[in-house]
Every structure is written in structure tokens, then in C-alpha cells.
Write an enzyme that holds these catalytic residues in place. Structure first.
Site, PDB file in Angstrom:
ATOM      1  N   ASP A  58      49.886  26.252  54.956  1.00  0.00           N
ATOM      2  CA  ASP A  58      50.614  26.533  53.708  1.00  0.00           C
ATOM      3  C   ASP A  58      50.373  25.398  52.718  1.00  0.00           C
ATOM      4  O   ASP A  58      51.214  24.510  52.548  1.00  0.00           O
ATOM      5  CB  ASP A  58      52.111  26.705  54.003  1.00  0.00           C
ATOM      6  CG  ASP A  58      52.387  27.972  54.792  1.00  0.00           C
ATOM      7  OD1 ASP A  58      51.657  28.966  54.619  1.00  0.00           O
ATOM      8  OD2 ASP A  58      53.338  27.982  55.593  1.00  0.00           O
ATOM      9  N   LYS A  73      46.889  30.103  60.388  1.00  0.00           N
ATOM     10  CA  LYS A  73      47.412  31.187  59.545  1.00  0.00           C
ATOM     11  C   LYS A  73      47.117  30.832  58.089  1.00  0.00           C
ATOM     12  O   LYS A  73      47.428  29.732  57.634  1.00  0.00           O
ATOM     13  CB  LYS A  73      48.916  31.354  59.735  1.00  0.00           C
ATOM     14  CG  LYS A  73      49.480  32.489  58.885  1.00  0.00           C
ATOM     15  CD  LYS A  73      50.902  32.826  59.304  1.00  0.00           C
ATOM     16  CE  LYS A  73      51.960  32.049  58.583  1.00  0.00           C
ATOM     17  NZ  LYS A  73      52.147  32.413  57.170  1.00  0.00           N
ATOM     18  N   ILE A  95      50.655  51.195  48.636  1.00  0.00           N
ATOM     19  CA  ILE A  95      50.354  52.565  49.030  1.00  0.00           C
ATOM     20  C   ILE A  95      49.311  52.529  50.157  1.00  0.00           C
ATOM     21  O   ILE A  95      48.535  51.574  50.259  1.00  0.00           O
ATOM     22  CB  ILE A  95      49.840  53.406  47.828  1.00  0.00           C
ATOM     23  CG1 ILE A  95      48.554  52.806  47.257  1.00  0.00           C
ATOM     24  CG2 ILE A  95      50.920  53.560  46.767  1.00  0.00           C
ATOM     25  CD1 ILE A  95      47.838  53.738  46.287  1.00  0.00           C
ATOM     26  N   ASP A 111      47.788  36.309  56.682  1.00  0.00           N
ATOM     27  CA  ASP A 111      49.171  36.788  56.518  1.00  0.00           C
ATOM     28  C   ASP A 111      49.326  37.444  55.147  1.00  0.00           C
ATOM     29  O   ASP A 111      49.912  36.874  54.229  1.00  0.00           O
ATOM     30  CB  ASP A 111      50.122  35.597  56.686  1.00  0.00           C
ATOM     31  CG  ASP A 111      51.560  36.030  56.908  1.00  0.00           C
ATOM     32  OD1 ASP A 111      51.797  37.244  57.126  1.00  0.00           O
ATOM     33  OD2 ASP A 111      52.448  35.158  56.875  1.00  0.00           O
ATOM     34  N   THR A 148      62.196  36.064  58.409  1.00  0.00           N
ATOM     35  CA  THR A 148      63.164  35.217  59.115  1.00  0.00           C
ATOM     36  C   THR A 148      64.182  34.558  58.196  1.00  0.00           C
ATOM     37  O   THR A 148      65.205  34.054  58.659  1.00  0.00           O
ATOM     38  CB  THR A 148      62.470  34.119  59.953  1.00  0.00           C
ATOM     39  OG1 THR A 148      61.646  33.366  59.082  1.00  0.00           O
ATOM     40  CG2 THR A 148      61.636  34.711  61.051  1.00  0.00           C
ATOM     41  N   GLY A 154      54.359  25.572  60.976  1.00  0.00           N
ATOM     42  CA  GLY A 154      53.850  25.066  59.711  1.00  0.00           C
ATOM     43  C   GLY A 154      54.150  23.608  59.523  1.00  0.00           C
ATOM     44  O   GLY A 154      53.514  22.728  60.111  1.00  0.00           O
ATOM     45  N   ARG A 155      55.205  23.360  58.729  1.00  0.00           N
ATOM     46  CA  ARG A 155      55.468  21.998  58.271  1.00  0.00           C
ATOM     47  C   ARG A 155      55.723  20.993  59.377  1.00  0.00           C
ATOM     48  O   ARG A 155      55.449  19.808  59.192  1.00  0.00           O
ATOM     49  CB  ARG A 155      56.627  22.028  57.271  1.00  0.00           C
ATOM     50  CG  ARG A 155      56.245  22.741  55.980  1.00  0.00           C
ATOM     51  CD  ARG A 155      57.447  23.175  55.190  1.00  0.00           C
ATOM     52  NE  ARG A 155      58.156  24.255  55.860  1.00  0.00           N
ATOM     53  CZ  ARG A 155      59.262  24.820  55.399  1.00  0.00           C
ATOM     54  NH1 ARG A 155      59.791  24.392  54.279  1.00  0.00           N
ATOM     55  NH2 ARG A 155      59.842  25.799  56.050  1.00  0.00           N
ATOM     56  N   LYS A 207      50.952  40.228  54.423  1.00  0.00           N
ATOM     57  CA  LYS A 207      52.265  40.859  54.215  1.00  0.00           C
ATOM     58  C   LYS A 207      52.140  42.101  53.332  1.00  0.00           C
ATOM     59  O   LYS A 207      52.787  42.219  52.289  1.00  0.00           O
ATOM     60  CB  LYS A 207      53.244  39.854  53.601  1.00  0.00           C
ATOM     61  CG  LYS A 207      53.563  38.674  54.534  1.00  0.00           C
ATOM     62  CD  LYS A 207      54.635  37.781  53.944  1.00  0.00           C
ATOM     63  CE  LYS A 207      55.335  36.910  54.965  1.00  0.00           C
ATOM     64  NZ  LYS A 207      54.521  35.896  55.625  1.00  0.00           N
TER      65      LYS A 207
END
Ligand code: C5P
Length: 244
Positions: free
Chosen positions: A15, A37, A70, A64, A122, A221-222, A66
Site C-alpha cells: 500500500d 498484494k 456490471i 486487489d 473489515t 500491510g503496515r 475490489k
């Protein structure tokens, strides 16, 4: 680079706002990390070449995306992810069976690509769900959406560590359960505050708890990327679940 000994069940979330920062972390982790990721921020800032390069260097890439679109657009995005060599791609199960089925069908031409359904992100609480007109509490909603995802043929789900156990019981042995929202005791991710906040994860848990409850993969991640020593932090995560 030889990432064959890295535990690919531990996925490090890149990230970052730009490519140099992401590349610096990848270089620092070296062979210690086999799976990354890449989310919308880095993909948009750095472009797809970064994904191709990570795959070319032997890493698995969880893209990712997300997806909530459509069905035709979802299918196109899944094919694009497959063409880049991604190993995992995400679709929102709240978008319903139509878009999950479109994603699963589009992924068929890429045998290495697995479609994962997002259930309830989450950070969402029961009151967030109520705000958008969903009366179920997050636990019920996660199970409902996971059932729908399995029926649509998805390879697995994304869910918080707390939900991994009930999901494993519901889905059986094979489906993937990928859990973000993983934090290490004593480590407050940047973005969290000092009074025990978990950096935006309303339903966080430890790596050990997530694997113990039935998660197949965890996303961190962090706790790694912002650690003074990312390799040591990654090792701590591996040993938190008892080592390999
Ligand atoms: O908090 P951390 O930096 O470990 O986040 C890693 C990944 O977990 C993020 O890329 C994000 O997709 C996911 N995440 C999540 N829900 C949150 C916070 C992060 O799913 N509340």
C-alpha cells in the site's frame, strides 16, 4: 531471485503511493516474501508494469481490484488481471451472483488465477451496515455472502480473522480464506492511535489466531511495510503462527 522458500501464505500489502517506495520495500524483503498484494492506489499510481515485473521475478501477485461493476466490465477486468499474471483477484459479493459468476467465468482461461469474494470489508460495523439498509449484523452478513460466493463458483473469500473459523466450518476444507485485518500484539500500524486502535481494522486479529481458525492466507500491510526492520517484522509474523 529465489522466493521458493518464502511462505506464500503470508501476503504483504504494497500500500504505497508510488512505485519507488514499493520497489524499495520489495528490494528490502528480497527472497523473504513470495506474495504481494497490489491494490488500487499502487496500481493506479505505478501502472500494470509493476505487476508484470513482480510476477516475472517469481512473486505471486494478489491484485486487489475490489470489482463492483456490471458483469461485462467485471469480466474484462478479470481477464486483464489474468493477462498480467495475477494469482488472485477480488470481486465484491455485495454486487450479487451475476458479477461473481462473470468473474469466475472470465478467470477460466487463466488456470493460475483465483477469484476471491469480498464479504464485508473489515472496517465496517453493524451500524455501517444499518446505514446502507442491511439489517443483518456483520457476522451474519459475512456468512450469507460467503455462501453466495461459493454457489457462484468463487475460489474463496476475504474475511477478518474473527470470521475465519465460522467461514471454514461453512465452506469446508478447500476454499481459500484470505484474512486482512491482521495485527501483531504490541505493534500499532501507522494510522492507528496509541489507545489500542488497530489502524482502521474494526475486526482485527493476530496471524496465529487467523491461521488457527482456518485462514489459508493472511494479508499484512503496515505491520511489515512501516516497520523499522520489515524482514524482522515478516519473520515475527511467520513465527507468531508457530513457524513453518
Ligand atoms: O492494516 P494493514 O496495513 O495491515 O492493511 C493491509 C490490507 O488490509 C490493506 O491493503 C487493505 O486492503 C486491508 N484492510 C482491510 N480492512 C481494513 C484495513 C485494511 O481489508 N480496515
Amino acid at each position: 531471485m529465489d522466493t521458493t522458500t518464502a511462505d506464500r501464505r503470508i501476503i504483504v500489502a504494497l500500500d504505497f503511493a508510488d512505485r519507488p517506495d514499493a520497489e524499495a520495500l520489495v528490494a528490502r524483503l528480497g527472497d523473504a516474501c513470495g506474495s504481494y498484494k497490489v491494490g488500487l492506489e499502487l496500481l493506479t499510481a505505478a501502472g500494470p508494469d509493476l505487476v508484470r515485473e513482480l510476477v516475472g521475478r517469481g512473486h505471486e501477485v494478489f491484485l486487489d481490484l475490489k470489482l463492483f461493476e456490471i458483469p461485462n466490465s467485471v469480466a474484462g477486468a478479470v481477464r486483464a488481471a489474468g493477462a498480467l499474471g495475477a494469482s488472485m483477484v477480488t470481486v465484491h459479493s455485495m454486487g450479487g451472483t451475476g458479477i461473481m459468476t462473470a468473474a469466475v467465468e472470465a478467470a477460466r482461461e487463466f488456470p493460475g488465477l483465483r477469484v476471491l469474494a469480498l464479504t464485508v470489508v473489515t472496517s465496517m460495523t453493524g451500524s455501517d451496515l444499518a446505514d446502507i439498509g442491511i439489517g443483518a449484523d456483520p457476522d451474519e452478513q459475512v456468512l450469507r455472502l460467503a455462501r453466495l460466493a461459493a454457489e457462484a463458483g468463487c475460489d474463496g473469500v476475504i474475511a477478518s480473522p474473527r470470521e475465519a473459523g465460522p467461514l471454514r466450518a461453512l465452506l469446508g476444507r478447500d476454499p481459500l480464506i484470505v484474512t486482512p485485518g491482521v495485527t501483531l500484539a504490541g505493534v500499532t500500524p501507522a494510522g492507528g492511535d496509541s489507545d489500542g486502535d488497530t489502524g482502521g481494522h474494526a475486526r482485527a486479529g493476530s496471524p496465529w489466531a487467523a491461521f488457527g481458525a482456518g485462514a489459508s492466507h493472511i494479508v499484512v500491510g503496515r505491520s511489515v511495510t512501516r516497520a523499522p526492520d520489515p524482514v524482522a517484522a515478516l519473520r515475527r509474523i511467520a513465527s507468531d503462527r508457530g513457524g513453518r
